[in-house]
Structure formats: structure tokens, C-alpha cells
Design a protein around this motif. Structure first.
Motif: not given
Length: 146
Positions: A11-17, A42-45, A48-49
Motif C-alpha cells: 500500500l505504501l509503495q502505491k501511495n506513500g502519502r 523503517e528501523k529495519n530498513n 528506506s525512504g
């Protein structure tokens, strides 16, 4: 990493917002639970951004090209710092094959691309492919949910 984490990544890859609230609704967890999972990803990479995807044509960059470059291994110590300063290089990869580097570049014009290639040739032989169209833009990896 479980199926819910994979779903969150999809889901985040499709819409980071996407909002935490919307993510929580889609994965059937509470907002704090989703926030905690994202923090761990995020902590475990695993993440990555985050970034905005800008339309290069709207910004005046009408020429997209891939440049193959043959760099002798001994010259890489000199090449890597140089290429990191080139703002028109949006990706640089060390690859196998006849050429050791594959660069993705954006330029406003072919004359500016030509000048850049001239600079690159001090490191070795080049082969340039100018992109006419792109049928699949850069996209994330769709993870299979188990």
C-alpha cells in the motif's frame, strides 16, 4: 515480517502519502498498531525512504537516456565521486557485460546530453540509448501475501 507487513509495504509503495487511518482500515488494525509496524519497517530498513515522483517533462527534461560506459576497474575510484556530482544522472549501476556502468540520465536537450557524453568518454567507451517512450514507469515490487 508477516502478511500484514507485506500488505502495508504494498500500500505504501502505491501511495506513500496514504494516511495511517486509511492504512489501518485496509489492513484491519488500529492506527497505533499500524504506526508501530511502519516504525519497525523503517528501523529495519525495509522502508528506506519516501519521495515525491516529479514529472521530468513538466520540469523541462525532455530527453531520457541510458548510457553504457566502459570503466576500467582502476578508474572506478575516480569515476564514482565524479558521477555522484552529476545532477542529471538519476541512477548509476555497476553491471556485467561489455560495459561496466549503466547510467540513467535526464536532460533538457540532446545537445546537453551530447556534452555530458563527451565528458564521460574520458572514463571510457560509451553507448547511448535515447528513450522514445516508457511503457512501465518505475514501480515498487508487489509482494505476494501468504
Amino acid at each position: 515480517m508477516d502478511a500484514i507487513d507485506l500488505q502495508i509495504l504494498n500500500l505504501l509503495q502505491k501511495n506513500g502519502r496514504i494516511s495511517i487511518k486509511e492504512l489501518a482500515a485496509q489492513v484491519y488494525l488500529s492506527s497505533p498498531a499500524v504506526s508501530s509496524r511502519i516504525e519497525q519497517l523503517e528501523k529495519n530498513n525495509y522502508i528506506s525512504g519516501y519521495q515525491a515522483v516529479v514529472n521530468p517533462i513538466k520540469m523541462g527534461y525532455h530527453i531520457k537516456a541510458f548510457v553504457n560506459l566502459e570503466v576500467e576497474p582502476i578508474r572506478k575510484k575516480e569515476f564514482y565521486p565524479y558521477i555522484q556530482t552529476c545532477n542529471n544522472v538519476i541512477e548509476s549501476n555497476c553491471v556485467t557485460g561489455d560495459y561496466s556502468m549503466l547510467l540513467e540520465v535526464l536532460f533538457p536537450s540532446t545537445s546537453e546530453l551530447d556534452s555530458f557524453i563527451g565528458e564521460l568518454q574520458r572514463f571510457g567507451r560509451t553507448k547511448t540509448l535515447i528513450v522514445f517512450s516508457t511503457s512501465v514507469e518505475h514501480r515498487g515490487i508487489e509482494f505476494a501475501l501468504e
